[in-house]
Design an enzyme around this catalytic site. Structure first.
Site, PDB file in Angstrom:
ATOM      1  CG  HIS A 104      -0.307  -0.051   2.531  1.00 13.03           C
ATOM      2  ND1 HIS A 104       0.231  -1.213   3.048  1.00 13.03           N
ATOM      3  CD2 HIS A 104      -0.119   0.904   3.475  1.00 13.03           C
ATOM      4  CE1 HIS A 104       0.721  -0.968   4.262  1.00 13.03           C
ATOM      5  NE2 HIS A 104       0.533   0.317   4.529  1.00 13.03           N
ATOM      6  CG  HIS A 106       1.163   5.562   3.888  1.00 11.90           C
ATOM      7  ND1 HIS A 106       0.337   5.461   4.974  1.00 11.90           N
ATOM      8  CD2 HIS A 106       1.890   4.414   3.864  1.00 11.90           C
ATOM      9  CE1 HIS A 106       0.552   4.317   5.588  1.00 11.90           C
ATOM     10  NE2 HIS A 106       1.501   3.658   4.930  1.00 11.90           N
TER      11      HIS A 106
END
Length: 151
Positions: A104, A106
């Site tokens: 993932h 940010h």
């Protein structure tokens, strides 16, 4: 570093719809949603829907898709928050600070100012929903001016 994918990690469960998320964008290959423990207002997560732990495991086709989503959502984040820049970062493995074993990214509406690996205080859903709505609007209408930004 453990590169074995845990199909029950929180992001896998969000992708499958088993856990809630405040989504700002989703397509066939990616998902973007509000971080419930944000570094700052507007903190988003963008992830591919493939089962990988690190960037280095990501197939090229999925990398292209996730980068396109980061660009789309990142521009919308800046517009929605009324800022002229943003930060994008990602951790590979727990040693580097990755807390969920699913790749993932940010996105922060401003400079990266990390005191630790991750924020620890959740933000209330209504506040996240308000910001998410502004980002979704900026995705849908990328060139419209917003007089009610949160910056």
């Amino acid at each position: 570093m453990d590169l074995n994918y845990d199909t029950n990690n929180i992001f896998a469960r969000i992708i499958r719809g088993e856990l809630p998320a405040i989504k700002v964008y989703e397509d066939e290959h990616t998902l973007a949603f509000m971080d419930i423990m944000p570094q700052m207002p507007g903190h988003l997560l963008v992830l591919p829907k493939v089962e990988v732990v690190t960037l280095y495991q990501l197939p090229d086709e999925a990398a292209t898709a996730v980068l396109a989503t980061i660009k789309k959502v990142g521009k919308a984040l800046e517009q929605a928050m009324g800022v002229d820049g943003s930060s994008v970062f990602q951790h590979n493995g727990s040693y580097a600070g990755q807390t969920v074993p699913h790749l993932h990214f940010h996105l922060l509406p401003g400079p990266l100012k990390m005191a630790g690996a991750h924020a620890t205080v959740p933000v209330e859903t209504p506040q996240l929903e308000k910001i998410a709505a502004q980002i979704r609007d900026a995705i849908a209408y990328p060139n419209s001016p917003h007089s009610d930004t949160l910056a």
